[in-house]
Enzyme design. Structure first.
Site, PDB file in Angstrom:
ATOM      1  N   ARG A  33       0.818  -1.214   0.000  1.00 47.52           N
ATOM      2  CA  ARG A  33       0.000   0.000   0.000  1.00 47.52           C
ATOM      3  C   ARG A  33       0.855   1.268   0.000  1.00 47.52           C
ATOM      4  O   ARG A  33       0.462   2.297  -0.549  1.00 47.52           O
ATOM      5  CB  ARG A  33      -0.916   0.014   1.225  1.00 47.52           C
ATOM      6  CG  ARG A  33      -1.988  -1.060   1.218  1.00 47.52           C
ATOM      7  CD  ARG A  33      -2.820  -0.978   2.488  1.00 47.52           C
ATOM      8  NE  ARG A  33      -3.832  -2.016   2.553  1.00 47.52           N
ATOM      9  CZ  ARG A  33      -5.036  -1.953   1.997  1.00 47.52           C
ATOM     10  NH1 ARG A  33      -5.375  -0.868   1.312  1.00 47.52           N
ATOM     11  NH2 ARG A  33      -5.897  -2.947   2.111  1.00 47.52           N
ATOM     12  N   LYS A 190       0.749 -22.729  17.895  1.00 48.62           N
ATOM     13  CA  LYS A 190       2.128 -22.603  18.380  1.00 48.62           C
ATOM     14  C   LYS A 190       2.422 -21.180  18.845  1.00 48.62           C
ATOM     15  O   LYS A 190       3.293 -20.963  19.688  1.00 48.62           O
ATOM     16  CB  LYS A 190       3.116 -23.066  17.310  1.00 48.62           C
ATOM     17  CG  LYS A 190       3.040 -22.334  15.975  1.00 48.62           C
ATOM     18  CD  LYS A 190       3.885 -21.082  15.916  1.00 48.62           C
ATOM     19  CE  LYS A 190       3.705 -20.349  14.599  1.00 48.62           C
ATOM     20  NZ  LYS A 190       4.474 -19.080  14.551  1.00 48.62           N
TER      21      LYS A 190
END
Length: 326
Positions: A33, A190
């Site tokens: 962007r 995790k």
């Protein structure tokens, strides 16, 4: 025949994957962007905001034009944070050709719905093939071309195999699987366990406590994986055990670093929010829903909510009823 890989996201991981694609000899396009980032990558071969000390491969072409980036792509890598994936692909997804498989490169569970990233994207783009890339990999290692192995998952076996072949390169090896939910489950959970491991070290409990938390945390991950119909070999593989080992042992991990800071009692308000912070309460609720014993994940959720201290969490874990090891 030239192949094109499109990467949506100009952060560290997106930049690294674009570099990997370029080193693999592909036409590598990166959507970002920020116009200054695009200019810097194209002109100076550096991303000034992320991995700024690494010179990127010449083959990367960065652009603020998402349509140009994805047009004709053999694969589109969606490197958008998990909690922003829905909005990001709601905005950009209509530009992605239906023939281009979408490879999700974020690890997390949507906070408001409890859905995995593939489930979120399937709602938005039901006619696209959806895959996920996950495994023990730090952006800086991949961007530098250091040896890395990951898993690419798609419920369609042919697509999984094609993507693994497409994305594999000189120092980037991909294994394929059709166990999409298993790969995503390991990658998301995790992060929560990495916060626990970091907090233990930050509090000064030592490497023995860290090893115990990681090992018993993996037992929780296996139980959750079983409830989610993940294959045992997936949880034992790169996207499960492999990613857990890496994330729970290095300060390069944002989740582990967050845990370290938490354990040291540092101010967390200015620190970038780790994905595990958003995932922890969802994971705890998932365990309650399926009646899964997950005391470490529960403790992380309570710790982040301010309901208990680290010392109280460790004491509670140590004083649980004794049992045989599973």
């Amino acid at each position: 025949m030239s192949t094109k890989i499109a990467v949506l996201g100009g952060g560290a991981w997106g930049t690294a994957l674009a570099a990997m694609a370029a080193k693999g000899g592909h036409e590598s396009w990166l959507y970002a962007r920020d116009a200054e980032t695009v200019v810097a990558i194209n002109k100076d071969r550096r991303n000034p905001c992320y991995l700024g000390d690494i010179t990127l491969a010449d083959g990367i072409r960065a652009s603020t034009d998402a349509a140009a980036v994805v047009t004709g792509a053999d694969a589109v890598l969606a490197v958008i944070p998990a909690q922003a994936m829905r909005n990001g692909l709601s905005e950009l997804g209509t530009l992605i050709p239906q023939a281009s498989p979408i490879v999700l490169c974020a690890k997390g569970i949507e906070q408001n719905t409890g859905r995995l990233m593939s489930e979120v994207v399937a709602e938005i783009l039901p006619d696209h093939r959806i895959a996920a890339l996950s495994g023990p990999s730090f952006a800086s290692d991949v961007a530098r071309g250091l040896p890395t192995a990951v898993t690419v998952a798609c419920e369609d076996a042919n697509t999984a195999d094609r993507l693994a072949a497409l994305l594999s390169g000189p120092a980037f090896r991909c294994y394929s699987t059709t166990d999409l939910k298993g790969v995503e489950t390991g990658g998301a959970l995790k992060n929560v366990l990495a916060i626990a491991a970091g907090a233990a070290i930050g509090r000064g409990y030592g490497a023995s406590a860290q090893a115990a938390l990681v090992t018993r945390g993996f037992a929780e991950l296996r139980r959750i994986g079983q409830a989610m119909s993940a294959r045992p070999e997936t949880i034992m593989g790169l996207s499960g055990l492999g990613d857990l080992m890496l994330t729970c042992s290095s300060s390069q991990s944002r989740n582990y670093s967050y845990g370290l800071a938490l354990g040291r009692g540092e101010d967390l308000t200015s620190r970038p929010l780790a994905e595990g912070v958003a995932t922890a309460p969802i994971a705890a609720e998932l365990c309650r829903k399926h009646n899964i014993s997950a005391p470490i994940i529960d403790a992380v959720g309570a710790l982040l909510d301010g309901k208990i201290t680290i010392d109280e969490a460790v004491t509670a874990l140590l004083n649980r009823p004794l049992k045989t090891e599973d």
